[in-house]
Design a protein around this motif. Structure first.
Motif, PDB file in Angstrom:
ATOM      1  N   SER A   1       0.902  -1.392   0.077  1.00  0.00           N
ATOM      2  CA  SER A   1      -0.022  -0.053   0.109  1.00  0.00           C
ATOM      3  C   SER A   1       0.877   1.106   0.045  1.00  0.00           C
ATOM      4  N   LYS A   2       0.490   2.262  -0.556  1.00  0.00           N
ATOM      5  CA  LYS A   2       0.876   3.638  -0.692  1.00  0.00           C
ATOM      6  C   LYS A   2       0.170   4.540  -0.306  1.00  0.00           C
ATOM      7  N   ASP A   3      -1.018   4.277   0.373  1.00  0.00           N
ATOM      8  CA  ASP A   3      -1.755   5.153   1.049  1.00  0.00           C
ATOM      9  C   ASP A   3      -1.472   5.791   2.404  1.00  0.00           C
ATOM     10  N   GLU A   4      -0.879   6.887   2.363  1.00  0.00           N
ATOM     11  CA  GLU A   4      -0.584   7.401   3.547  1.00  0.00           C
ATOM     12  C   GLU A   4      -1.379   7.966   4.703  1.00  0.00           C
ATOM     13  N   ASN A   5      -2.602   7.772   4.250  1.00  0.00           N
ATOM     14  CA  ASN A   5      -3.755   8.263   5.176  1.00  0.00           C
ATOM     15  C   ASN A   5      -4.345   7.039   5.825  1.00  0.00           C
ATOM     16  N   SER A   6      -3.772   5.796   5.572  1.00  0.00           N
ATOM     17  CA  SER A   6      -4.378   4.416   6.317  1.00  0.00           C
ATOM     18  C   SER A   6      -3.838   4.704   7.504  1.00  0.00           C
ATOM     19  N   LEU A   7      -4.652   3.801   8.607  1.00  0.00           N
ATOM     20  CA  LEU A   7      -3.996   3.751   9.836  1.00  0.00           C
ATOM     21  C   LEU A   7      -2.857   3.243  10.092  1.00  0.00           C
ATOM     22  N   TRP A   8      -2.655   2.238   9.187  1.00  0.00           N
ATOM     23  CA  TRP A   8      -1.445   1.266   9.073  1.00  0.00           C
ATOM     24  C   TRP A   8      -0.225   2.479   8.970  1.00  0.00           C
ATOM     25  N   SER A   9      -0.547   3.184   7.844  1.00  0.00           N
ATOM     26  CA  SER A   9       0.698   4.223   7.668  1.00  0.00           C
ATOM     27  C   SER A   9       0.921   5.265   8.560  1.00  0.00           C
ATOM     28  N   GLN A  10      -0.200   5.790   9.191  1.00  0.00           N
ATOM     29  CA  GLN A  10      -0.187   6.841  10.162  1.00  0.00           C
ATOM     30  C   GLN A  10       0.290   6.170  11.557  1.00  0.00           C
ATOM     31  N   MET A  11      -0.081   4.915  12.051  1.00  0.00           N
ATOM     32  CA  MET A  11       0.666   4.448  12.960  1.00  0.00           C
ATOM     33  C   MET A  11       2.135   4.015  12.769  1.00  0.00           C
ATOM     34  N   LYS A  12       2.369   3.666  11.621  1.00  0.00           N
ATOM     35  CA  LYS A  12       3.986   3.402  11.278  1.00  0.00           C
ATOM     36  C   LYS A  12       4.522   4.624  11.349  1.00  0.00           C
ATOM     37  N   ALA A  13       4.031   5.791  10.880  1.00  0.00           N
ATOM     38  CA  ALA A  13       4.976   7.085  10.952  1.00  0.00           C
ATOM     39  C   ALA A  13       5.243   7.488  12.288  1.00  0.00           C
ATOM     40  N   LEU A  14       4.504   6.962  13.278  1.00  0.00           N
ATOM     41  CA  LEU A  14       4.788   7.396  14.780  1.00  0.00           C
ATOM     42  C   LEU A  14       6.284   6.859  15.223  1.00  0.00           C
ATOM     43  N   ASN A  15       6.739   5.655  14.669  1.00  0.00           N
ATOM     44  CA  ASN A  15       7.926   5.228  14.947  1.00  0.00           C
ATOM     45  C   ASN A  15       7.980   4.623  16.383  1.00  0.00           C
ATOM     46  N   HIS A  16       6.930   4.276  16.879  1.00  0.00           N
ATOM     47  CA  HIS A  16       6.720   3.876  18.402  1.00  0.00           C
ATOM     48  C   HIS A  16       6.507   2.508  18.344  1.00  0.00           C
ATOM     49  N   TYR A  17       5.940   1.664  17.488  1.00  0.00           N
ATOM     50  CA  TYR A  17       5.451   0.350  17.443  1.00  0.00           C
ATOM     51  C   TYR A  17       6.116  -0.466  16.238  1.00  0.00           C
ATOM     52  N   SER A  18       6.286  -1.552  16.638  1.00  0.00           N
ATOM     53  CA  SER A  18       6.638  -2.588  15.390  1.00  0.00           C
ATOM     54  C   SER A  18       5.190  -2.820  14.654  1.00  0.00           C
ATOM     55  N   SER A  19       5.722  -3.598  13.451  1.00  0.00           N
ATOM     56  CA  SER A  19       4.865  -3.755  12.272  1.00  0.00           C
ATOM     57  C   SER A  19       3.888  -4.918  13.006  1.00  0.00           C
ATOM     58  N   GLU A  20       4.371  -5.840  13.664  1.00  0.00           N
ATOM     59  CA  GLU A  20       3.677  -7.079  14.123  1.00  0.00           C
ATOM     60  C   GLU A  20       2.389  -6.181  15.309  1.00  0.00           C
ATOM     61  N   ASP A  21       2.845  -5.423  16.031  1.00  0.00           N
ATOM     62  CA  ASP A  21       1.978  -4.722  17.052  1.00  0.00           C
ATOM     63  C   ASP A  21       0.824  -4.020  16.310  1.00  0.00           C
ATOM     64  N   ILE A  22       1.428  -3.173  15.429  1.00  0.00           N
ATOM     65  CA  ILE A  22       0.239  -2.438  14.740  1.00  0.00           C
ATOM     66  C   ILE A  22      -0.541  -3.325  13.892  1.00  0.00           C
ATOM     67  N   PHE A  23      -0.215  -4.288  13.133  1.00  0.00           N
ATOM     68  CA  PHE A  23      -0.932  -5.312  12.396  1.00  0.00           C
ATOM     69  C   PHE A  23      -2.012  -5.759  13.267  1.00  0.00           C
ATOM     70  N   SER A  24      -1.591  -6.256  14.372  1.00  0.00           N
ATOM     71  CA  SER A  24      -2.577  -7.192  15.330  1.00  0.00           C
ATOM     72  C   SER A  24      -3.543  -6.062  15.970  1.00  0.00           C
ATOM     73  N   ASP A  25      -3.297  -4.710  16.249  1.00  0.00           N
ATOM     74  CA  ASP A  25      -4.209  -3.697  16.767  1.00  0.00           C
ATOM     75  C   ASP A  25      -5.493  -3.568  15.682  1.00  0.00           C
ATOM     76  N   LEU A  26      -4.657  -3.477  14.406  1.00  0.00           N
ATOM     77  CA  LEU A  26      -5.619  -3.302  13.374  1.00  0.00           C
ATOM     78  C   LEU A  26      -6.749  -4.509  13.106  1.00  0.00           C
ATOM     79  N   ILE A  27      -6.268  -5.486  13.377  1.00  0.00           N
ATOM     80  CA  ILE A  27      -7.103  -6.744  13.145  1.00  0.00           C
ATOM     81  C   ILE A  27      -8.318  -6.560  14.141  1.00  0.00           C
ATOM     82  N   ILE A  28      -7.894  -6.497  15.256  1.00  0.00           N
ATOM     83  CA  ILE A  28      -8.756  -6.177  16.355  1.00  0.00           C
ATOM     84  C   ILE A  28      -9.919  -5.097  16.096  1.00  0.00           C
ATOM     85  N   LEU A  29      -9.542  -4.085  15.379  1.00  0.00           N
ATOM     86  CA  LEU A  29     -10.312  -2.934  15.038  1.00  0.00           C
ATOM     87  C   LEU A  29     -11.165  -3.749  13.872  1.00  0.00           C
ATOM     88  N   LEU A  30     -10.745  -4.209  12.873  1.00  0.00           N
ATOM     89  CA  LEU A  30     -11.379  -5.067  11.879  1.00  0.00           C
ATOM     90  C   LEU A  30     -12.420  -5.882  12.223  1.00  0.00           C
TER      91      LEU A  30
END
Length: 523
Positions: A290-319
């Motif tokens: 994905s190249k969408d900078e407005n997605s929650l994935w991109s916005q959480m990644k941009a914070l540079n606080h959390y691993s990709s695995e953590d972010i992915f799991s958090d988004l799955i619970i929202l889904l």
């Protein structure tokens, strides 16, 4: 030769003895979990007058037998909760046995108030990765309230907050148009399927990126429990996987033999594990493109606080939490509008008078000003809550709630439905009346004169406390946008066999199929 035979015979007897002892030990273990443990838990709380429990429980099923009895009678599976509400609302707590799991449900407003005061220091989420929770084992929702999980939740809630979520309205409208176009092609509409499709498309676009949506339609192999397989797109894969994880959660073996569940040893546990890996792997591959900078994935990644695995799991619970709950609420809303044409007419008039049928820009500036739409949505969340019970919590130490001692390690959860039918808080709680939220309505004035004023703890669709639903603002906005667009661009009918039935509901787990027919489309 004789000595050899004797030694072999002795060995056989020794092995047989150990198998017999193992069998006896297993029988004792199962007997304790099925028969003794639930009854000891119930006996412990029988002396407290403010604790409610049903008269008797069935082995294995426990209180779940009541849900199954509702379904046998062709009622929605939580009808017994609504029917028992007048009695249950006299109590603070309820002892329940879900399958074989003893749990304390918090019923009264006072119990919720005390719960909120003790969370998360004395009460916190129960780390219990089984069933659907396996899918999100690394998410903030499945972990105790550490500084890290608090931070992840705070950042996600901030992004999904009212001011931030408004920027997702164009995507909500775009997907709603797509689904409406699909509905135009059909004579009879399985409305729940379409609403599931609608909410999951909106959330997957917003969570993982708009540019990945076409990739989700690619087919993937799903392993069925009977040994066969299906080729499904990723969204259908997701829904089927969730259904089978729920079945796994309630399977007695999951409770009786936790090592089978934990290690995914055979049968549905093994196949669910394989499907889980397949889903996460494929979705990860898609998200990374994905190249969408407005997605929650991109916005959480941009914070540079959390691993990709953590972010992915958090988004799955929202889904997971955001699709099914919202889609079921949408079905309930349209059902009650069909059942109450005066409410429907009043709502459509408000939306058309404000111009939503001809000016999409109004969704950005005026959707929050639709008072009657707000009242209708609130009333649907009250009368047919999307879920009846919250996730499990656990007492981290010995505590007291409403003067009832609760031991460390006891499982607790919030009753999200019973208080919605409390006659002390609500006037005519069994009736669908959006005006109960309108301070200028005659119904509201009468309710106030009768001292029927529901407080904040009387409304529980999204839970309460520091671990309440983080997406409630987004879900409410999404519901309003979808309803406003559909109602101003189509008309519909509900099958009379459903419309005139008693004990109908469409909360999560309902077996009742909502038969809708689109009768008119408007440009």
């Amino acid at each position: 030769m004789f000595d050899t035979d004797s030694a072999l015979l002795s060995l056989v007897f020794q092995v047989l003895k150990y198998f017999i002892l193992l069998g006896i030990a297993m029988m004792i273990y199962v007997g304790y979990y099925v028969l003794i443990r639930p009854h000891l838990f119930r006996w412990k709380y029988k002396k407290y007058p403010n604790v409610y429990m049903i008269d008797s429980i069935k082995p294995l099923g426990g209180d779940l037998a009541l849900h199954m009895e509702d379904v046998k009678q062709d009622k929605v599976h939580y009808s017994h909760i609504v029917e028992a509400a007048p009695e249950l609302n006299k109590y603070d707590l309820q002892v329940e046995i879900e399958s074989m799991q003893p749990v304390i449900s918090l019923v009264s407003n006072e119990s919720i108030k005390e719960f909120c005061a003790m969370a998360p220091d004395k009460i916190d989420k129960l780390v219990w990765n089984r069933g659907v929770l396996k899918m999100v084992a690394d998410s903030f929702a499945a972990h105790p309230s550490t500084e890290k999980t608090k931070g992840r939740r705070k950042d996600l809630t901030s992004i999904l907050g009212l001011n931030s979520s408004s920027k997702y309205i164009p995507t909500m409208l775009e997907v709603t148009k797509e689904v409406l176009a699909e509905m135009k092609k059909l004579k009879d509409v399985n409305y729940l399927n379409h609403m599931n499709n609608l909410t999951v498309k909106i959330l997957s676009n917003l969570l993982f990126g708009k540019d990945i949506h076409y990739l989700i339609e690619k087919k993937y192999t799903y392993q069925n429990h009977d040994g066969t397989s299906d080729e499904l797109n990723l969204l259908d894969f997701f829904f089927k996987h969730c259904e089978n994880l729920v079945a796994e959660y309630y399977n007695p073996i999951t409770t009786l033999l936790p090592f089978v569940d934990k290690n995914n040893l055979f049968g549905l546990w093994k196949r669910n594990h394989v499907n889980d890996i397949q889903f996460k792997t494929r979705l990860t591959e898609i998200v990374e493109k994905s190249k969408d900078e407005n997605s929650l994935w991109s916005q959480m990644k941009a914070l540079n606080h959390y691993s990709s695995e953590d972010i992915f799991s958090d988004l799955i619970i929202l889904l997971l939490g955001g699709t099914e709950s919202t889609s079921h609420s949408l079905v309930s809303l349209f059902f009650y509008l069909a059942k109450h044409p005066d409410v429907k007419e009043k709502l459509v008039k408000e939306l058309r008078d404000m111009g939503f049928h001809k000016n999409e820009e109004l969704y950005h500036t005026k959707i929050h000003d639709c008072d009657y739409l707000n009242y209708v949505v609130k009333e649907v969340f009250r009368i047919d809550a999307p879920v009846t019970r919250g996730f499990y919590y656990v007492a981290k130490e010995d505590i007291n709630i409403c003067n009832v001692p609760i031991s460390k390690g006891t499982a607790l959860r919030l009753d999200l439905l019973t208080p919605h039918f409390n006659t002390d808080d609500w006037k005519d709680p069994l009736s669908f009346v959006p005006e109960r939220f309108d301070p200028e309505s005659e119904f509201y004035v009468k309710a106030m004169k009768e001292s029927k004023k529901a407080g904040v703890f009387s409304r529980r669709a999204f839970g309460h406390g520091v671990r309440s639903c983080p997406g409630q603002t987004f879900a409410t906005l999404e519901t309003k946008v979808i309803v406003a667009y559909l109602l101003t661009h189509m008309d519909f009918e509900v099958d009379e066999s459903i419309l005139n039935r008693e004990n109908v509901g469409f909360g999560m787990g309902s077996h009742i199929v909502p038969k809708f027919k689109v009768s008119e489309f408007r440009e």
